[in-house]
Enzyme design. Structure first.
Site, mmCIF file in Angstrom:
data_model
loop_
_atom_site.group_PDB
_atom_site.id
_atom_site.type_symbol
_atom_site.label_atom_id
_atom_site.label_comp_id
_atom_site.label_asym_id
_atom_site.label_seq_id
_atom_site.Cartn_x
_atom_site.Cartn_y
_atom_site.Cartn_z
ATOM 1 N N ASP A 1 48.742 48.051 34.421
ATOM 2 C CA ASP A 1 47.611 47.125 34.497
ATOM 3 C C ASP A 1 47.450 46.459 33.131
ATOM 4 O O ASP A 1 46.568 46.793 32.351
ATOM 5 C CB ASP A 1 46.345 47.890 34.879
ATOM 6 N N GLU B 1 47.081 36.130 39.790
ATOM 7 C CA GLU B 1 45.768 35.975 40.410
ATOM 8 C C GLU B 1 45.352 34.519 40.603
ATOM 9 O O GLU B 1 45.460 33.695 39.690
ATOM 10 C CB GLU B 1 44.714 36.704 39.571
ATOM 11 N N LYS C 1 47.150 37.634 43.976
ATOM 12 C CA LYS C 1 45.870 38.346 43.927
ATOM 13 C C LYS C 1 44.743 37.400 44.309
ATOM 14 O O LYS C 1 44.639 36.288 43.783
ATOM 15 C CB LYS C 1 45.610 38.891 42.521
ATOM 16 N N THR D 1 41.970 41.941 45.504
ATOM 17 C CA THR D 1 41.386 42.607 44.357
ATOM 18 C C THR D 1 39.863 42.637 44.447
ATOM 19 O O THR D 1 39.271 42.059 45.356
ATOM 20 C CB THR D 1 41.841 41.911 43.064
ATOM 21 N N PHE E 1 38.544 49.321 43.135
ATOM 22 C CA PHE E 1 38.232 49.570 41.731
ATOM 23 C C PHE E 1 37.460 50.871 41.585
ATOM 24 O O PHE E 1 36.381 51.022 42.163
ATOM 25 C CB PHE E 1 37.429 48.408 41.161
#
Length: 317
Positions: free
Chosen positions: A17, A92, A128, A152, A174
């Site tokens: 990440d 993303e 994403k 996400t 998350f």
């Protein structure tokens, strides 16, 4: 005994990440994922100045819009990452498109086309998209066209079910941001077993496996190695370089916590549509606030990146 990181690799696919390629080379993850915040941070490091400079020079020559240059920076980083990891790289869609289905689809297709120009196949990339209702509808369209997506900013079972219904290739629930919310609200103290972020991912994992859902569950946003260890066995785990390093130095047995063959009793199945999705989100204060907060933070950092690009373009004039 192997390190806990090496043991984790036997249970879960490890994903980096970060936009820091040296960290990725050091820890050898299978996949890599970035977001506007990570790219903004990496773009300010001398080691990656060339990736930004190339986009600035290109933008000046093409008289390109600022947004096209920031897109090129994202693709520059993503292209470099595909040279390092053997698996997928996530790129993303702009956070400020999170409530615009058509624009999200268009941006995703633009990214795939830009990668294709560099000889990078769509099957190396995950797009994403924020897990709003509009984002979920964009992913449904993209998946139908063979463009795999990473949904996400997942904070609730409602988002996870809707993403699975849309055929999303992968979701990123998350962990740490859920914990942050509960601690700020006065909850705790928490152990890895009582951590509300860990419990949320376990709930989603159990639901998916109980009903044979193929969407990959990738735990994200970790605050400690304890949270990572509590989700050992999850399909994928995207982990910061700091926690990857800590796990690489820790010894002792790492026990599998999640197993697709032993998920326990099936939870109640939920039929999801827009009304139900919006109601469940409305009833979940944490998920509503953290989704909104996450979009704002990513949009803020994307705006900062655009400002930097605009200033560089002006200076080069």
């Amino acid at each position: 005994m192997p390190s806990k990181l090496d043991q984790l690799r036997t249970m879960s696919t490890v994903v980096a990440d970060t936009g820091d390629m040296e960290s990725i080379r050091a820890f050898k993850p299978t996949d890599a994922t970035t977001n506007p915040s990570l790219i903004l941070k990496a773009s300010q490091l001398p080691a990656y100045a060339r990736l930004v400079e190339e986009a600035i020079v290109w933008g000046r020559r093409q008289n390109a819009m600022v947004g096209d240059v920031t897109d090129r920076i994202a693709i520059n980083f993503g292209s470099e990452l595909t040279k390092i990891v053997p698996g997928r790289v996530s790129t993303e869609v702009d956070a400020d498109l999170s409530f615009d289905t058509d624009a999200s689809v268009a941006k995703a297709k633009k990214f795939i086309a830009l990668y294709k120009e560099r000889g990078i196949s769509h099957d190396r990339i995950l797009i994403k998209v924020a897990s709003t209702w509009e984002g979920i509808q964009a992913v449904k369209r993209l998946q139908a066209e063979g463009i795999d997506c990473n949904m996400t900013l997942i904070f609730s079972i409602a988002q996870a079910i809707a993403a699975a219904d849309a055929g999303a290739f992968l979701i990123s629930p998350f962990v740490g941001r859920i914990l942050d919310w509960h601690k700020k609200a006065g909850g705790g103290p928490y152990t890895p077993e009582t951590d509300p972020g860990v419990k949320s991912v376990r709930e989603i994992y159990t639901y998916y496996k109980a009903y044979g859902i193929k969407t990959v569950v990738m735990g994200a946003s970790f605050r400690s190695t304890g949270e990572v260890e509590a989700l050992a066995g999850c399909d994928r785990l995207t982990i910061s370089p700091e926690l990857l390093e800590a796990l690489s130095k820790e010894e002792g047995e790492l026990k599998r916590q999640l197993d697709p063959n032993h998920v326990g009793p099936a939870p109640a199945k939920i039929a999801m549509d827009e009304k139900h999705f919006r109601w469940m989100m409305n009833e979940d204060q944490m998920a509503t606030e953290k989704l909104s907060d996450g979009i704002r933070l990513f949009a803020h950092d994307l705006a900062a990146l655009r400002t930097m690009v605009e200033q560089r373009l002006t200076a080069a004039a």
